[in-house]
Scaffold this motif. Structure first.
Motif, PDB file in Angstrom:
ATOM      1  N   ARG A   1       5.988  -1.193  -0.001  1.00 36.27           N
ATOM      2  CA  ARG A   1       4.537  -1.149  -0.251  1.00 36.27           C
ATOM      3  C   ARG A   1       4.051   0.286  -0.385  1.00 36.27           C
ATOM      4  NH1 ARG A   1      -0.115  -0.591   3.015  1.00 36.27           N
ATOM      5  NH2 ARG A   1      -1.967  -1.499   1.989  1.00 36.27           N
ATOM      6  N   GLU A   2       4.519   1.161   0.492  1.00 37.55           N
ATOM      7  CA  GLU A   2       4.111   2.568   0.418  1.00 37.55           C
ATOM      8  C   GLU A   2       4.571   3.200  -0.894  1.00 37.55           C
ATOM      9  OE1 GLU A   2       5.736   4.298   3.910  1.00 37.55           O
ATOM     10  OE2 GLU A   2       4.213   3.433   5.262  1.00 37.55           O
ATOM     11  N   LEU A   3       5.768   2.843  -1.345  1.00 35.47           N
ATOM     12  CA  LEU A   3       6.291   3.371  -2.608  1.00 35.47           C
ATOM     13  C   LEU A   3       5.441   2.889  -3.784  1.00 35.47           C
ATOM     14  CD1 LEU A   3       8.404   4.914  -4.215  1.00 35.47           C
ATOM     15  CD2 LEU A   3       9.856   2.870  -4.160  1.00 35.47           C
ATOM     16  N   ILE A   4       5.091   1.602  -3.779  1.00 39.90           N
ATOM     17  CA  ILE A   4       4.260   1.055  -4.854  1.00 39.90           C
ATOM     18  C   ILE A   4       2.899   1.733  -4.889  1.00 39.90           C
ATOM     19  CG2 ILE A   4       3.033  -1.022  -5.610  1.00 39.90           C
ATOM     20  CD1 ILE A   4       5.430  -2.661  -4.666  1.00 39.90           C
ATOM     21  N   ILE A   5       2.305   1.916  -3.714  1.00 37.11           N
ATOM     22  CA  ILE A   5       0.982   2.553  -3.658  1.00 37.11           C
ATOM     23  C   ILE A   5       1.058   3.987  -4.176  1.00 37.11           C
ATOM     24  CG2 ILE A   5      -0.792   3.417  -2.085  1.00 37.11           C
ATOM     25  CD1 ILE A   5      -0.430   0.894  -0.441  1.00 37.11           C
ATOM     26  N   ARG A   6       2.123   4.705  -3.829  1.00 36.41           N
ATOM     27  CA  ARG A   6       2.276   6.080  -4.339  1.00 36.41           C
ATOM     28  C   ARG A   6       2.413   6.076  -5.856  1.00 36.41           C
ATOM     29  NH1 ARG A   6       5.623   6.948   0.255  1.00 36.41           N
ATOM     30  NH2 ARG A   6       7.502   6.692  -1.024  1.00 36.41           N
ATOM     31  N   GLN A   7       3.157   5.115  -6.382  1.00 39.65           N
ATOM     32  CA  GLN A   7       3.299   5.025  -7.839  1.00 39.65           C
ATOM     33  C   GLN A   7       1.961   4.738  -8.512  1.00 39.65           C
ATOM     34  OE1 GLN A   7       6.266   2.037  -8.584  1.00 39.65           O
ATOM     35  NE2 GLN A   7       7.985   3.429  -8.281  1.00 39.65           N
ATOM     36  N   LEU A   8       1.190   3.835  -7.930  1.00 41.45           N
ATOM     37  CA  LEU A   8      -0.112   3.506  -8.502  1.00 41.45           C
ATOM     38  C   LEU A   8      -1.062   4.696  -8.432  1.00 41.45           C
ATOM     39  CD1 LEU A   8      -0.655  -0.110  -7.067  1.00 41.45           C
ATOM     40  CD2 LEU A   8       0.033   0.535  -9.384  1.00 41.45           C
ATOM     41  N   GLU A   9      -1.044   5.401  -7.329  1.00 37.78           N
ATOM     42  CA  GLU A   9      -1.940   6.543  -7.178  1.00 37.78           C
ATOM     43  C   GLU A   9      -1.526   7.716  -8.055  1.00 37.78           C
ATOM     44  OE1 GLU A   9      -2.117   7.412  -3.032  1.00 37.78           O
ATOM     45  OE2 GLU A   9      -3.659   5.880  -2.640  1.00 37.78           O
TER      46      GLU A   9
END
Length: 550
Positions: free
Chosen positions: A277-285
């Protein structure tokens, strides 16, 4: 011009669940009261699933209040006072004051209250504050129950994320065997760096429905991936607490943390891990940029015709995608081949066409009236809401009168002296109401929508007639003259630059060296995509350069 024998009903239900009959029962009781008191019900305003205590928009409430304050009806009937509002005497008192100014009445059927009686206002104030305190106490009890469930790691209610369901015994999340595999597919696509719009298109093309049974879009995919519960964490919606103790909830959902340990609380199984989840959020941001405390997509920009332009193939709305308008159905994989149009070219064309037309408008042109009305509507929205309510009611009454006349003269439904007398009474009543409504509309216009100039030597307010019309005409004339002068100076400057050998515009991306390299690579059989990437230009630029060379 108030019509004290005509009323509107306002009905509200905080939780609108399937099978509930509360709204029907409220309406039946209100209609029965109106019939006993010789009052005709004109319209029913309903707010389903809307709280009377929280700071949320209630269209039904706003329309009901406007119907009385504009004079369309003389009475507003509610089932109980707490159906009207639970915000205390602050909101209810304002409504009573507005009603009093125009001679309107408020009736609460189950409370036995009618503001036609002088003593009713004191009782209404007391009941309004009791309803407000009751909602506050209920909110405290519900909040305590939710905190207890959160600390135990149990689902507090609502629909679980796609791919998960609530175990009836433990009240914790477990994988849904029917949708978990698709949920994991969404996560894998996002982790691989796929754009969310492409993920949504893939799901729609393969007939995979969203949690609510509809089609996917980039927003629903993002909401799913960012949700803490998708990673097995207890979710909590952020909020701001007002001075009166009410909470205004935002759109951001974050992991709930134990108040003692400050650690995130598990809610059961997740489709993804916390690390994923943290990786996905970083990618989105990484695809967005911060602006005024919020985050926006890097490609976001102002596009004049977003939501206005329509696809010529399927009629769907078009929105900005990169530098072009694109069909929303095509982007979501809903079967349309889609059309595109460059944002800059189309916006420039429409803007120039509008600006060319604006100075040439006559003072009495309909378009100029619409522009002026929209500007003034932003200044005084309440007046326009009343005007719209009156105009809508006039149209409805005129339609009833026309149907009545057709019934007599075309369909022949009124025959005999008694029937004609009944027709005359009905027609006279409708004509009288229409005349009264038009009088109210004229009074509203008499309050004046004026032209207001904020700065300069002509600063001030002007009525739409006489002197105001003169100044408005002069303003338009000066604007036209100023634009003509700007155009003339611009053309003169371009001609002078051209005479000196300067053509202006952006420098060419494809110079002679790049063009030679492109031709050589093309001769070796390389694809246009590979050549464009190597030269650092777009495929469109490369195609254009090669076609010009040919």
């Amino acid at each position: 011009m108030h019509h004290h024998t005509i009323a509107d009903l306002y009905l509200r239900l905080s939780l609108d669940r399937e099978g509930k009959t509360a709204i029907d029962r409220q309406e039946a009781d209100c209609r029965a009261w109106a019939e006993r008191n010789g009052i005709t019900v004109r319209k029913v305003h309903i707010d389903r699933g809307r709280s009377g205590y929280k700071s949320v928009s209630r269209k039904g409430f706003d329309d009901a209040i406007t119907a009385v304050t504009s004079g369309v009806v003389g009475v507003l009937i509610v089932w109980k006072l707490d159906r009207l509002s639970r915000k205390g005497i602050g909101e209810v008192g304002r409504a009573l004051d507005d009603f009093s100014r125009v001679g309107g009445r408020l009736v609460s059927v189950m409370d036995g209250l009618d503001t036609a009686k002088d003593s009713a206002r004191v009782t209404i104030a007391l009941l309004a504050e009791l309803a407000r305190n009751e909602s506050r106490n209920l909110g405290m009890r519900v909040g305590n129950a939710k905190r207890y469930l959160r600390q135990r790691g149990q689902w507090i209610g609502g629909q679980p994320p796609y791919g998960l369901k609530v175990d009836p015994d433990t009240k914790r999340l477990v994988h849904d065997p029917e949708t978990a595999v698709y949920a994991r597919l969404i996560a894998d696509e996002a982790l691989s760096g796929k754009a969310l719009v492409h993920v949504a298109r893939f799901l729609n093309e393969h007939g995979i429905e969203s949690a609510r049974g509809g089609q996917w879009n980039s927003s629903s995919v993002m909401q799913l991936l960012r949700g803490p519960a998708f990673a097995g964490l207890m979710p909590q919606t952020t909020y701001e607490e007002a001075a009166d103790g009410t909470r205004k909830y935002g759109s951001k959902v974050i992991p709930y943390r134990d108040p003692e340990t400050l650690d995130p609380v598990s809610i059961g199984e997740g489709i993804i891990t916390v690390g994923e989840r943290e990786l996905i959020i970083r990618q989105l941001e990484s695809r967005t940029f911060p602006l005024a405390g919020k985050r926006h997509g890097q490609k976001q920009g102002t596009a004049l015709l977003t939501g206005i332009a329509r696809c010529g193939l399927c009629g769907s709305r078009m929105s900005r995608a990169g530098t072009s308008y694109a069909c929303s159905s095509n982007r979501m994989g809903r079967g349309c081949l889609g059309v595109t149009a460059r944002v800059e070219s189309l916006d420039t064309y429409v803007s120039d066409a509008f600006l060319r037309r604006l100075p040439a408008l006559e003072p009495d042109d309909d378009l100029l009236a619409v522009i002026a009305e929209r500007w003034v509507k932003q200044e005084d929205p309440e007046v326009f809401a009343k005007r719209d309510a009156i105009e809508a009611e006039i149209k409805e009454e005129e339609a009833r009168l026309a149907d009545l006349e057709e019934a007599r003269y075309v369909r022949g439904e009124f025959s005999g002296s008694d029937a004609i007398d009944r027709y005359n009474r009905l027609a006279g009543r409708l004509r009288g109401r229409i005349e009264g409504l038009r009088g109210g509309l004229a009074d509203l216009h008499a309050r004046g929508i004026s032209l207001r100039i904020l700065t300069g030597t002509l600063a001030g307010s002007y009525s739409p007639k006489g002197e105001g019309k003169f100044f408005f005409t002069m303003t338009v004339a000066f604007a036209e003259l100023e634009r003509d002068m700007i155009v003339e100076r611009t053309r003169a400057g371009l001609d002078a630059a051209k005479a000196q050998g300067r053509t202006g515009g952006r420098p060419a991306v494809m110079d002679a060296d790049k063009l030679a390299a492109a031709r050589a690579r093309r001769a070796k059989g390389e694809s246009v995509t590979a050549i464009a990437k190597a030269l650092g230009v777009s495929r469109a630029t490369l195609y254009r350069a090669l076609s010009d060379e040919a």
